[in-house]
Design a protein around this motif. Structure first.
Motif, PDB file in Angstrom:
ATOM      1  N   SER A 156      -4.037   2.947  -1.398  1.00 13.62           N
ATOM      2  CA  SER A 156      -2.682   3.433  -1.100  1.00 13.62           C
ATOM      3  C   SER A 156      -1.630   2.531  -1.729  1.00 13.62           C
ATOM      4  CB  SER A 156      -2.468   3.506   0.416  1.00 13.62           C
ATOM      5  OG  SER A 156      -3.285   4.474   1.011  1.00 13.62           O
ATOM      6  N   ILE A 157      -1.815   1.231  -1.591  1.00 16.87           N
ATOM      7  CA  ILE A 157      -0.854   0.268  -2.134  1.00 16.87           C
ATOM      8  C   ILE A 157      -0.789   0.364  -3.656  1.00 16.87           C
ATOM      9  CG2 ILE A 157      -0.448  -2.206  -2.482  1.00 16.87           C
ATOM     10  CD1 ILE A 157      -1.407  -2.621   0.408  1.00 16.87           C
ATOM     11  N   ASN A 158      -1.928   0.454  -4.300  1.00 14.76           N
ATOM     12  CA  ASN A 158      -1.936   0.547  -5.766  1.00 14.76           C
ATOM     13  C   ASN A 158      -1.193   1.792  -6.239  1.00 14.76           C
ATOM     14  OD1 ASN A 158      -3.382  -1.835  -6.051  1.00 14.76           O
ATOM     15  ND2 ASN A 158      -5.373  -0.802  -6.142  1.00 14.76           N
ATOM     16  N   PHE A 159      -1.376   2.909  -5.535  1.00 15.42           N
ATOM     17  CA  PHE A 159      -0.666   4.136  -5.900  1.00 15.42           C
ATOM     18  C   PHE A 159       0.843   3.954  -5.727  1.00 15.42           C
ATOM     19  CE2 PHE A 159       1.381   8.136  -4.803  1.00 15.42           C
ATOM     20  CZ  PHE A 159       0.956   8.963  -5.830  1.00 15.42           C
ATOM     21  N   ILE A 160       1.240   3.391  -4.596  1.00 12.17           N
ATOM     22  CA  ILE A 160       2.673   3.210  -4.322  1.00 12.17           C
ATOM     23  C   ILE A 160       3.298   2.274  -5.354  1.00 12.17           C
ATOM     24  CG2 ILE A 160       4.306   2.188  -2.684  1.00 12.17           C
ATOM     25  CD1 ILE A 160       2.377   3.246  -0.446  1.00 12.17           C
ATOM     26  N   LYS A 161       2.604   1.187  -5.682  1.00 14.97           N
ATOM     27  CA  LYS A 161       3.158   0.223  -6.638  1.00 14.97           C
ATOM     28  C   LYS A 161       3.269   0.813  -8.042  1.00 14.97           C
ATOM     29  CE  LYS A 161       1.979  -4.157  -4.435  1.00 14.97           C
ATOM     30  NZ  LYS A 161       1.189  -5.414  -4.524  1.00 14.97           N
ATOM     31  N   SER A 162       2.508   1.860  -8.299  1.00 11.01           N
ATOM     32  CA  SER A 162       2.625   2.517  -9.608  1.00 11.01           C
ATOM     33  C   SER A 162       3.875   3.387  -9.688  1.00 11.01           C
ATOM     34  CB  SER A 162       1.381   3.365  -9.884  1.00 11.01           C
ATOM     35  OG  SER A 162       1.360   4.531  -9.073  1.00 11.01           O
ATOM     36  N   HIS A 163       4.555   3.591  -8.547  1.00 12.39           N
ATOM     37  CA  HIS A 163       5.742   4.440  -8.508  1.00 12.39           C
ATOM     38  C   HIS A 163       7.037   3.673  -8.238  1.00 12.39           C
ATOM     39  CE1 HIS A 163       2.679   7.549  -8.285  1.00 12.39           C
ATOM     40  NE2 HIS A 163       3.601   8.449  -8.490  1.00 12.39           N
ATOM     41  N   THR A 164       6.945   2.444  -7.740  1.00 12.90           N
ATOM     42  CA  THR A 164       8.152   1.673  -7.469  1.00 12.90           C
ATOM     43  C   THR A 164       7.855   0.188  -7.598  1.00 12.90           C
ATOM     44  OG1 THR A 164       9.883   1.150  -5.826  1.00 12.90           O
ATOM     45  CG2 THR A 164       7.690   1.642  -4.972  1.00 12.90           C
ATOM     46  N   GLY A 165       8.857  -0.537  -8.075  1.00 14.77           N
ATOM     47  CA  GLY A 165       8.731  -1.988  -8.179  1.00 14.77           C
ATOM     48  C   GLY A 165       9.356  -2.710  -7.009  1.00 14.77           C
ATOM     49  N   ILE A 166       9.909  -1.984  -6.048  1.00 17.84           N
ATOM     50  CA  ILE A 166      10.553  -2.610  -4.898  1.00 17.84           C
ATOM     51  C   ILE A 166       9.517  -3.265  -3.994  1.00 17.84           C
ATOM     52  CG2 ILE A 166      11.693  -2.069  -2.696  1.00 17.84           C
ATOM     53  CD1 ILE A 166      13.649  -0.414  -4.110  1.00 17.84           C
ATOM     54  N   VAL A 167       9.794  -4.507  -3.610  1.00 15.32           N
ATOM     55  CA  VAL A 167       8.973  -5.200  -2.612  1.00 15.32           C
ATOM     56  C   VAL A 167       9.783  -5.220  -1.324  1.00 15.32           C
ATOM     57  CG1 VAL A 167       7.816  -7.337  -1.986  1.00 15.32           C
ATOM     58  CG2 VAL A 167       7.887  -6.611  -4.390  1.00 15.32           C
ATOM     59  N   PRO A 168       9.473  -4.350  -0.384  1.00 20.70           N
ATOM     60  CA  PRO A 168      10.324  -4.213   0.808  1.00 20.70           C
ATOM     61  C   PRO A 168      10.208  -5.402   1.751  1.00 20.70           C
ATOM     62  CG  PRO A 168       8.350  -2.875   1.045  1.00 20.70           C
ATOM     63  CD  PRO A 168       8.313  -3.439  -0.346  1.00 20.70           C
ATOM     64  N   GLU A 169      11.337  -5.764   2.358  1.00 24.81           N
ATOM     65  CA  GLU A 169      11.349  -6.831   3.355  1.00 24.81           C
ATOM     66  C   GLU A 169      11.294  -6.273   4.774  1.00 24.81           C
ATOM     67  OE1 GLU A 169      14.653  -9.420   2.708  1.00 24.81           O
ATOM     68  OE2 GLU A 169      13.885 -10.179   0.800  1.00 24.81           O
ATOM     69  N   ALA A 170      11.692  -5.024   4.944  1.00 27.18           N
ATOM     70  CA  ALA A 170      11.653  -4.396   6.266  1.00 27.18           C
ATOM     71  C   ALA A 170      11.090  -2.999   6.138  1.00 27.18           C
ATOM     72  CB  ALA A 170      13.060  -4.336   6.889  1.00 27.18           C
ATOM     73  N   GLY A 171      10.333  -2.597   7.149  1.00 24.19           N
ATOM     74  CA  GLY A 171       9.826  -1.238   7.233  1.00 24.19           C
ATOM     75  C   GLY A 171      10.502  -0.527   8.398  1.00 24.19           C
ATOM     76  N   ILE A 172      10.840   0.738   8.197  1.00 20.56           N
ATOM     77  CA  ILE A 172      11.542   1.517   9.219  1.00 20.56           C
ATOM     78  C   ILE A 172      10.763   2.800   9.469  1.00 20.56           C
ATOM     79  CG2 ILE A 172      13.708   2.631   9.868  1.00 20.56           C
ATOM     80  CD1 ILE A 172      15.105   0.854   7.779  1.00 20.56           C
ATOM     81  N   VAL A 173      10.504   3.099  10.737  1.00 21.47           N
ATOM     82  CA  VAL A 173       9.869   4.355  11.129  1.00 21.47           C
ATOM     83  C   VAL A 173      10.917   5.203  11.831  1.00 21.47           C
ATOM     84  CG1 VAL A 173       8.016   5.459  12.426  1.00 21.47           C
ATOM     85  CG2 VAL A 173       7.651   3.190  11.424  1.00 21.47           C
ATOM     86  N   LEU A 174      11.206   6.372  11.257  1.00 21.61           N
ATOM     87  CA  LEU A 174      12.251   7.241  11.786  1.00 21.61           C
ATOM     88  C   LEU A 174      11.639   8.337  12.640  1.00 21.61           C
ATOM     89  CD1 LEU A 174      14.420   7.474   8.566  1.00 21.61           C
ATOM     90  CD2 LEU A 174      14.917   6.156  10.618  1.00 21.61           C
ATOM     91  N   GLY A 175      12.119   8.429  13.892  1.00 19.89           N
ATOM     92  CA  GLY A 175      11.584   9.392  14.834  1.00 19.89           C
ATOM     93  C   GLY A 175      12.283  10.728  14.781  1.00 19.89           C
ATOM     94  N   THR A 176      11.926  11.582  15.728  1.00 18.66           N
ATOM     95  CA  THR A 176      12.439  12.947  15.804  1.00 18.66           C
ATOM     96  C   THR A 176      13.966  12.986  15.816  1.00 18.66           C
ATOM     97  OG1 THR A 176      10.491  13.658  17.020  1.00 18.66           O
ATOM     98  CG2 THR A 176      12.447  15.061  17.183  1.00 18.66           C
TER      99      THR A 176
END
Length: 272
Positions: free
Chosen positions: A8-28
């Motif tokens: 999953s990580i390898n696929f994502i890194k092939s689409h963006t060079g951003i290294v995120p510092e925070a992750g956000i989960v958005l609810g309903t």
């Protein structure tokens, strides 16, 4: 699992060079925060190897990479739920991926039913603790020591330093907020009046169908967590009305701008 995470990580890194510092989960009903993100890349869950796909209205189903509050972030526009038929390990898989992409904190949002008699629809509640009533735990099974310890501590599931900073930000911005304990149930049914009473007696101020599995996995991986609930309906005697998913979406959407301001300002001010 480790191999799936790497793919999953390898696929994502092939689409963006951003290294995120925070992750956000958005609810309903809370996906509007993405309008404030300076977007670099959007990746549909359906294209990411081993990612589940959200099946619930109000959960668009994509990873968004960009900046918010001056920080590089990754946001889940839509989450996964136990009631959709996913295992605990499947629905928390994206948290592990985000951690190994580089995030240093996790921000989680949800819409929930208020159990505290002092709460009103539209209130924002900073979660200070939780009760797991889902009858399952994402850490059951083989433990991968590269991800976290066999028996993780949960004495501070919600980071006190971040809670204090969020409270200070909200107070300075004139945004009212509550604090309280969140109880997680499986759903997909909304609670009966007797269940509302029972869960409140146990010590919960709000009840919902998410968040706790994600927080458990985050803490397993030593990620500090800040979580916020938007009170979308009330499970308080005398205030219980018939509830639909659309009512929850509408109530959460009205409170979303206040939640967005808190999260954006929190990212501006926090140091990792």
């Amino acid at each position: 699992m480790l191999e799936q995470i790497r793919e999953s990580i390898n696929f994502i890194k092939s689409h963006t060079g951003i290294v995120p510092e925070a992750g956000i989960v958005l609810g309903t009903g809370l996906g509007g925060l993405v309008r404030e993100i300076v977007t670099d890349c959007e990746i549909p869950y359906s294209s990411i190897p081993h990612f589940p796909v959200s099946t619930v209205e109000g959960h668009k189903g994509q990873l968004i990479f960009g900046t918010l509050g001056g920080k590089p972030i990754v946001a889940m526009q839509g989450r996964f739920h136990y009631y959709e038929g996913y295992s605990m390990q499947e629905l928390t898989f994206p948290i592990r991926v985000m951690k190994l992409l580089g995030i240093k904190m996790l921000i989680v949002s949800n819409a929930s039913g208020g159990l505290n008699p002092g709460f009103e629809v539209g209130d924002i509640m900073f979660i200070t603790d939780h009760i797991n009533l889902m009858g399952d735990n994402p850490l059951i099974g083989r433990n991968h020591t590269g991800l976290g310890p066999r028996f993780p501590d949960m004495s501070e599931a919600y980071d006190r330093r971040i809670l204090d900073l969020a409270a200070d930000i909200a107070s300075r911005a004139g945004v009212p907020f509550r604090t309280g304990v969140y109880a997680a149930v499986t759903g997909p049914t909304f609670e009966t009046p007797a269940e509302y009473r029972y869960i409140h007696i146990l010590g919960a101020d709000a009840v919902g169908m998410s968040t706790v599995p994600e927080v458990i996995v985050a803490r397993h991986m030593d990620l500090p967590v800040f979580a916020v609930s938007v009170i979308s309906d009330l499970g308080v005697p005398g205030k219980i009305v018939e509830v639909s998913h659309q009512i929850v979406i509408d109530a959460a959407s009205k409170a979303e701008p206040r939640m967005t301001r808190i999260i954006s300002d929190l990212l501006k001010e926090i140091s990792f």
